[in-house]
Design a protein around this motif. Sequence first.
Motif, PDB file in Angstrom:
ATOM      1  N   GLU A  14       0.833  -1.203   0.000  1.00  0.00           N
ATOM      2  CA  GLU A  14       0.000   0.000   0.000  1.00  0.00           C
ATOM      3  C   GLU A  14       0.872   1.260   0.000  1.00  0.00           C
ATOM      4  O   GLU A  14       0.644   2.182  -0.787  1.00  0.00           O
ATOM      5  N   THR A  15       1.877   1.293   0.856  1.00  0.00           N
ATOM      6  CA  THR A  15       2.782   2.440   0.917  1.00  0.00           C
ATOM      7  C   THR A  15       3.552   2.590  -0.384  1.00  0.00           C
ATOM      8  O   THR A  15       3.739   3.707  -0.887  1.00  0.00           O
ATOM      9  N   GLY A  16       3.995   1.481  -0.963  1.00  0.00           N
ATOM     10  CA  GLY A  16       4.703   1.523  -2.240  1.00  0.00           C
ATOM     11  C   GLY A  16       3.824   2.041  -3.366  1.00  0.00           C
ATOM     12  O   GLY A  16       4.280   2.826  -4.207  1.00  0.00           O
ATOM     13  N   ALA A  62      -5.916   7.979   2.561  1.00  0.00           N
ATOM     14  CA  ALA A  62      -6.896   7.830   3.644  1.00  0.00           C
ATOM     15  C   ALA A  62      -6.800   6.441   4.263  1.00  0.00           C
ATOM     16  O   ALA A  62      -6.895   6.285   5.488  1.00  0.00           O
ATOM     17  N   LEU A  63      -6.602   5.431   3.433  1.00  0.00           N
ATOM     18  CA  LEU A  63      -6.444   4.071   3.953  1.00  0.00           C
ATOM     19  C   LEU A  63      -5.190   3.951   4.811  1.00  0.00           C
ATOM     20  O   LEU A  63      -5.202   3.323   5.869  1.00  0.00           O
ATOM     21  N   ALA A  64      -4.100   4.564   4.370  1.00  0.00           N
ATOM     22  CA  ALA A  64      -2.859   4.527   5.146  1.00  0.00           C
ATOM     23  C   ALA A  64      -3.025   5.283   6.457  1.00  0.00           C
ATOM     24  O   ALA A  64      -2.532   4.846   7.503  1.00  0.00           O
ATOM     25  N   ALA A  65      -3.719   6.411   6.430  1.00  0.00           N
ATOM     26  CA  ALA A  65      -3.952   7.172   7.655  1.00  0.00           C
ATOM     27  C   ALA A  65      -4.796   6.370   8.643  1.00  0.00           C
ATOM     28  O   ALA A  65      -4.516   6.345   9.845  1.00  0.00           O
ATOM     29  N   HIS A  71      -5.875   9.284  11.089  1.00  0.00           N
ATOM     30  CA  HIS A  71      -6.917   9.880  10.271  1.00  0.00           C
ATOM     31  C   HIS A  71      -7.480  11.120  10.971  1.00  0.00           C
ATOM     32  O   HIS A  71      -7.293  11.315  12.172  1.00  0.00           O
ATOM     33  N   ILE A  72      -8.160  11.936  10.217  1.00  0.00           N
ATOM     34  CA  ILE A  72      -8.790  13.124  10.777  1.00  0.00           C
ATOM     35  C   ILE A  72      -9.933  12.669  11.670  1.00  0.00           C
ATOM     36  O   ILE A  72     -10.744  11.831  11.282  1.00  0.00           O
ATOM     37  N   LEU A 143     -14.072  -0.924   6.596  1.00  0.00           N
ATOM     38  CA  LEU A 143     -13.569  -2.097   7.303  1.00  0.00           C
ATOM     39  C   LEU A 143     -12.475  -1.711   8.289  1.00  0.00           C
ATOM     40  O   LEU A 143     -12.492  -2.134   9.447  1.00  0.00           O
ATOM     41  N   ARG A 144     -11.526  -0.904   7.848  1.00  0.00           N
ATOM     42  CA  ARG A 144     -10.429  -0.487   8.730  1.00  0.00           C
ATOM     43  C   ARG A 144     -10.942   0.294   9.933  1.00  0.00           C
ATOM     44  O   ARG A 144     -10.491   0.079  11.051  1.00  0.00           O
TER      45      ARG A 144
END
Length: 165
Positions: A14-16, A62-65, A71-72, A143-144
């Motif tokens: 994901e980061t890559g 947003a997924l990484a946060a 996340h906010i 889900l996260r």
Amino acid sequence: MSGVGALRWLDRIETGLIAVLVLAMVLLAGAQIVLRNFFDTGLAWADPLLRAMVLWAAMLGALAAARDDKHIGLDLVTHFVHGRARRVLRAVTLLFAAAICAAMAWYGVGLIELDYGSGAATAGIPNWCLEAIVPVGFALLALRLALRAFRPPRSHAPALAPELP
């Protein structure tokens, strides 16, 4: 491979993807600037593709946060309560955010259905493929956030250095 190891690999992928996407956006936008300013031309497909890439970068970001619990959050009330009440309010807030994201994923599917039938494309890529990140990203985000609601918050404090004897 254990579940934790698989999650670490998923996090790295994901980061890559985010890094590659941002690099591609910078290169494509830079090429557009050079072509327009020095050659009075440009790539007709680049601007719509860049808009789609921004959407993908935003959703992946947003997924990484959410993955890193950065996340906010609108959690003003949790600054005034402590202990169990704080944990309950955090869970309710995250579950509410997950429900909103699930609704966005549901309506994102409708967007894809509209574009799937149109046959419209950008840079040879069907628009529904470019927009597929909306329902997929919001579903993964739901889900996260739902899973995060039942886990303790990650500490944002730096780790203490080990004491030397």
